[in-house]
Design a protein around this motif. Structure first.
Motif, PDB file in Angstrom:
ATOM      1  N   LEU A  12       0.829  -1.207   0.000  1.00 41.40           N
ATOM      2  CA  LEU A  12       0.000   0.000   0.000  1.00 41.40           C
ATOM      3  C   LEU A  12       0.859   1.251   0.000  1.00 41.40           C
ATOM      4  CD1 LEU A  12      -2.932  -0.870   2.413  1.00 41.40           C
ATOM      5  CD2 LEU A  12      -3.110  -0.132   0.039  1.00 41.40           C
ATOM      6  N   THR A  65       0.991   4.048  -2.856  1.00 39.40           N
ATOM      7  CA  THR A  65       0.817   5.474  -2.562  1.00 39.40           C
ATOM      8  C   THR A  65       1.955   6.288  -3.153  1.00 39.40           C
ATOM      9  OG1 THR A  65      -0.001   4.692  -0.450  1.00 39.40           O
ATOM     10  CG2 THR A  65       0.226   7.045  -0.706  1.00 39.40           C
ATOM     11  N   ILE A 108      -4.575   9.105   2.747  1.00 36.84           N
ATOM     12  CA  ILE A 108      -5.380   7.898   2.529  1.00 36.84           C
ATOM     13  C   ILE A 108      -4.479   6.663   2.503  1.00 36.84           C
ATOM     14  CG2 ILE A 108      -6.815   6.690   0.852  1.00 36.84           C
ATOM     15  CD1 ILE A 108      -7.986   9.388   0.091  1.00 36.84           C
ATOM     16  N   LEU A 161      -4.692   3.702   5.230  1.00 34.68           N
ATOM     17  CA  LEU A 161      -4.985   2.318   4.794  1.00 34.68           C
ATOM     18  C   LEU A 161      -3.881   1.377   5.253  1.00 34.68           C
ATOM     19  CD1 LEU A 161      -6.427   2.749   1.202  1.00 34.68           C
ATOM     20  CD2 LEU A 161      -7.616   2.057   3.286  1.00 34.68           C
ATOM     21  N   VAL A 174      -4.350   0.675   8.855  1.00 30.46           N
ATOM     22  CA  VAL A 174      -5.467  -0.236   9.119  1.00 30.46           C
ATOM     23  C   VAL A 174      -5.072  -1.669   8.777  1.00 30.46           C
ATOM     24  CG1 VAL A 174      -7.799  -0.845   8.386  1.00 30.46           C
ATOM     25  CG2 VAL A 174      -7.211   1.533   8.835  1.00 30.46           C
ATOM     26  N   SER A 175      -4.385  -1.830   7.648  1.00 25.41           N
ATOM     27  CA  SER A 175      -4.021  -3.199   7.286  1.00 25.41           C
ATOM     28  C   SER A 175      -2.990  -3.764   8.265  1.00 25.41           C
ATOM     29  CB  SER A 175      -3.498  -3.254   5.858  1.00 25.41           C
ATOM     30  OG  SER A 175      -2.352  -2.472   5.760  1.00 25.41           O
TER      31      SER A 175
END
Lengths: 491, 508
Positions: A17, A21, A48, A52, A55-56
């Protein structure tokens, strides 16, 4: 085989991620014009992406530990927690850079792209499970850091810092690689998991001192990343020369990554066996920890530049974290994560306020902090809280971080080191209190209100101060979270 | 009833929040809010006195309060009082009320001043009430923050130096104490009671050794000295007293009063609550060291006081001397000595508060504190003829400090000497000389300030106004009343001191 590696990617989502990004930032960046407004999009994208990733990582926290990419990378709770600290720290830096005037003079958003790159390197380092990955991680981290350091390319100090950093980094990476090749030559493998059995054979052959020498060379590379004594010389100059968001970034992400490698290597090789090398290694770390704390804190006393002061103070804090390495068998990893989380918030607050003040007055010397309380009492109070917390005064979170670290050290019966740490926190209080004195007791020298404290800034700073106070009073939940910081050892 | 301690502890914090809510320009409102808060807090401490059971030696069971705080480490929010802490709590309540009145003239940033004072009061209560070692330490340290700002912002010319010196000195002592706290935690096996001050008591560490620098050390002795350092700096015992004159001279009047009246007692309270009961055999073994240090403090403090031309510094050194008596009484470890020590803690709190307040009253008129100015001219002179009311109250305070029979200082000092005479005769004889020097410097100071010709400067001073007399009266009453009839205080502490002595007697 290839398919197998691809399926491993599902455990590597956070890093992927961040990489996505980074790439998308490149695209966005090349498609917008010089207008201020359009830059917002970059920040939104970066936020963002980081959220993310965070969160992951939280999802990863619930998973079992596992080895991926042909055992080159290990995903365990220790690395995941440290990665969470790094991602949070980066998020903080991203927001700091948004308001900082230090960075965006004639530049677009290259800064964010580089920061993402360094973050990937740091995350890789935190879960490196063989020598090659360690080297890859360190180099990814370093090369982009050199660029970040010299970001203020029109200023001599920044360029000088960049060159210094690059020279130092190049040499230490070379020494480290030399040590690694020695280790490989002696043990015949680069995989951490296969090294331990091979290690016993080397000892039987009586080559452990050769082994020790190669480990010390290996340590040079890590020591340089975390800026522990005697590899700290670059740090104050680089910190002072870099733009403030970069300084903030350097005092969080590379340090956490370096500590992660150190912890993993120490535990894998020296955690179980009772060998002469082990005693030598931990003896070395004891001396280095004591020196790092003392040199960092004593050097900070005479500093006038806030950035330099915080640089030396972060050296002192690394010394404290190194104490955790000594207690790896018991509570070490847990305490290091715990310390890291607390350190993150205090450092962010201190740097945020330094950034706003130095943007206003064009200098981060203590003189620009004079009489801050009359200009903006709220910020002066928050800065005092953050500094007192860094010094380790209750009821702030720095105190419980220090308390738990001291507890771990006393439990491991390193009373001498506990005493050194205690004396060091008195020394550190001295220079932190001097800043508080300047802010609150002295009369303002520079005229005019500090308009760089916008409402959103102040809200953000207050938000970062909240954990400093709340964690200082109710830290059992955080302790439970850190409790999970287990290091996966392959049998 | 168990909530009562919480009320006493947190009421100043409620007041602080109220003060913070008032706009900074409404100075008078802020003063009244603080006054009401401290008055109610004082009343609450009197309610504590009323509900106190003098027959119970340990913690008052019906007043104790316990709640888990950090459950993994078995850290509790645990409060309680006994006969040693109650006099200190009442003293704290009284002195903060009086200090609020005496701070009426503070003009600089009134809101922050009173908010910090209330925060200080709450943390001082916390120290005297905490039964959990971690909680105790947190309050012990939190107290430094308001003190630092109070000295540093509202102090005299050299306030920054004094504030930082005070802060660092105390912090050094307490951080060593923290290492001791952690060592105790592991020594007791991280169990349910590892931070419980009461459960740690009783001499369970006597046989324990720790391995350090290649030899075995007695755990008890080593950490007795660690605790000693933390508390001795606070008392302050010679040679750790050097922060005190600076802090006192630079601090504003009310802060000096609190510092001398309450904060110094936290050091001796720490000995009685923590160092002695947790490490009884080391305490008994090193009683002579404490006595010698106490004796040096008495003599040295007195001679230093004699040499001062700054009247506030003189009183500050007299505090060193008087706290030396407390150390002497504690080291005697006899009924009279120990009771005398606790009584002296209370009495010194009232008498020294009087002296500092009187100096403050004078300072507000003269804006200097010189008995003899640095250029050799006379500072004050002939106050007696010009300010009769002031002089009478000053005389009461001075004679109470000096230990004149009939005033409070005499009884506690007499008890201390009674208690220690049989144990350390030589030390007693030397320390009694300290009493003589004490009388000498106080009377000499009095002569220089109050007698002689009225200087031109003094002619312009007004005598004490009603507010000033008003807040001095309770202290005058206390000093005289407890000088004649000290039984209320002695009754409170008797059972608790007895319990401590029984514990120590096992190792005597």
């Amino acid at each position: 085989m290839i398919l197998n590696l691809f399926s491993n990617l599902s455990f590597y989502i956070p890093e992927v991620l961040v990489i996505i990004t980074m790439c998308s930032l490149l695209f966005i960046e090349s498609s917008y014009g010089p207008a201020e407004k359009e830059r917002k999009l970059v920040f939104i994208a970066a936020t963002i992406g980081l959220v993310l990733a965070f969160v992951s990582l939280m999802f990863n926290l619930g998973e079992e530990s596992k080895l991926i990419f042909a055992n080159a990378v290990v995903i365990d709770k220790f690395s995941t927690l440290l990665k969470m600290i790094m991602v949070l720290g980066t998020l903080g830096v991203v927001y700091l850079s948004k308001s900082s005037l230090d960075i965006y003079r004639g530049l677009k958003s290259e800064f964010l792209i580089m920061v993402m790159g360094v973050l990937v390197g740091g995350m890789l380092l935190a879960s490196a499970n063989n020598l090659l990955t360690v080297y890859l991680g360190i180099e990814t981290l370093s090369i982009l850091s050199y660029v970040l350091t010299s970001f203020k390319r029109h200023e001599a100090t920044s360029t000088e810092a960049g060159i210094k950093y690059a020279l130092y980094g190049g040499i230490s990476a070379g020494v480290m690689l030399f040590g690694m090749s020695h280790i490989y030559g002696l043990l015949g493998t680069i995989q951490f998991a296969e090294m331990l059995p091979a290690f016993a054979k080397v000892q039987e052959a009586g080559q452990q001192w050769l082994m020790m020498a190669s480990f010390i060379m290996f340590f040079v590379g890590i020591g340089y990343k975390i800026a522990c004594v005697p590899f700290h010389m670059w740090s104050p100059d680089v910190y002072q020369g870099s733009p403030i968001p970069v300084t903030t970034f350097f005092s969080i992400v590379p340090k956490m990554a370096g500590i992660a490698v150190l912890v993993r290597v120490s535990l894998l090789f020296f955690g179980e066996s009772q060998s002469a090398v082990e005693i030598g290694w931990f003896g070395l770390i004891q001396i280095i920890a004591a020196l790092t704390m003392s040199v960092g804190n004593i050097s900070a006393i005479g500093q006038d530049s806030m950035k330099r002061l915080l640089a030396y103070s972060s050296i002192g804090h690394v010394g404290m974290m190194l104490l955790g390495v000594l207690t790896l068998n018991t509570v070490g990893p847990k305490i290091i994560v715990f310390y890291g989380i607390n350190y993150l918030f205090m450092t962010l607050v201190a740097f945020y306020i330094t950034s706003a003040v130095s943007d206003k007055f064009g200098s981060d010397s203590q003189a620009s902090f004079k009489g801050l309380v009359t200009k903006n009492p709220f910020m002066a109070i928050l800065m005092s809280i953050s500094l007192f917390s860094l010094a380790g005064l209750p009821p702030f979170s720095g105190f419980i971080a220090k308390f738990n670290m001291l507890a771990a050290v006393v439990d491991a019966k390193y009373y001498g080191l506990a005493f050194v740490a205690a004396v060091n926190s008195v020394i550190s209080l001295y220079y932190y209190v001097k800043v508080v004195k300047v802010m609150i007791f002295s009369k303002a020298e520079m005229e005019g209100p500090i308009d760089t404290f916008r409402f959103s800034n102040q809200a953000l700073i207050a938000l970062c101060t909240l954990p400093v106070i709340i964690l200082g009073l109710f830290w059992d939940k955080l302790m439970l979270l850190s409790e999970g910081a287990k290091i996966f050892i392959q049998q | 009833m168990s909530g009562l301690l919480n009320w006493v502890l947190w009421f100043p914090v409620i007041g602080m929040i109220a003060v913070l809510c008032v706009p900074g320009t409404k100075v008078q409102t802020i003063r009244y809010v603080t006054l009401v808060t401290t008055a109610i807090t004082f009343l609450l401490t009197l309610v504590l006195y009323a509900s106190f059971d003098t027959e119970v030696g340990g913690m008052q069971p019906h007043l104790s309060f316990k709640m888990p705080w950090i459950s993994q480490f078995h850290i509790n929010y645990s409060l309680g009082i006994d006969g040693i802490s109650l006099p200190m709590i009442i003293l704290t309540g009284l002195l903060f009320l009086i200090c609020t009145l005496s701070s009426w003239t503070v003009e600089k940033n009134v809101k922050a001043y009173f908010a910090l004072m209330l925060m200080l009061q709450s943390s001082v209560f916390g120290v005297f009430m905490a039964l959990d070692f971690f909680l105790f330490y947190v309050y012990w340290e939190v107290m430094l923050l308001p003190m630092f700002f109070l000295i540093g912002i509202w102090g005299g010319e050299n306030r920054e130096y004094a504030a930082i010196k005070f802060f660092l000195y105390t912090f050094f002592g307490s951080i060593i104490m923290l290492v001791g706290i952690i060592a105790l935690y592991y020594a007791t096996g991280k169990g349910e009671d590892s931070f419980n001050i009461l459960a740690l008591q009783g001499g369970q560490f006597t046989e324990m050794t720790i391995h350090l620098f290649g030899t075995d050390w007695s755990f008890e002795r080593l950490f007795f000295w660690a605790m000693f350092l933390g508390f001795a700096i606070k008392v302050p015992v010679f040679p750790f007293h050097t922060w005190l004159p600076h802090a006192h001279v630079q601090a504003p009047t009310a802060v000096s009063v609190i510092l001398a009246g309450v904060l110094l007692k936290m050091g001796t309270y720490g000995f009685l609550r923590i160092a002695f009961p947790i490490f009884p055999s080391a305490a008994v073994e090193y009683a002579h060291v404490l006595a010698i240090l106490g004796c040096i403090s008495v003599i040295y403090g007195a001679f230093c006081a004699m040499a001062q031309n700054d009247v506030k510094k003189l009183i500050a050194y007299s505090s060193v001397s008087h706290m030396g008596f407390v150390m002497l009484g504690m080291s005697a470890m006899t009924t009279q000595g120990m009771n005398g020590a606790v009584l002296q803690m209370f009495n010194h709190g009232t008498s020294t508060a009087m002296m500092f307040l009187m100096v403050g009253v004078l300072y507000e008129r003269s804006h200097h504190r010189w008995i003899v100015k640095p250029d050799g001219t006379k500072g004050y002179g002939g106050l007696y003829t010009h300010m009769p009311k002031y002089s009478i109250i000053f005389i009461i305070g001075m004679f109470a400090s000096l230990g004149l029979p009939g005033l409070s200082g005499f009884i506690s000092e007499a008890l201390i000497f009674l208690g220690i005479f049989n144990k350390f005769t030589t030390i007693t004889v030397i320390a009694v000389l300290g009493l003589l020097v004490g009388a000498a410097y106080l009377l000499w100071m009095f002569k220089r300030m109050f007698f002689g010709e009225v200087s031109d400067e003094v002619k312009e001073y007004d005598d004490m106004n009603k507010r000033e007399i008003g807040y001095m009266i309770p202290l005058c009453v206390a000093v005289i009343f407890f000088g004649i009839y000290p039984m209320p205080v002695l009754n409170i502490m008797r059972a608790s001191v007895g319990e401590l002595l029984t514990l120590l007697a096992k190792y005597n």
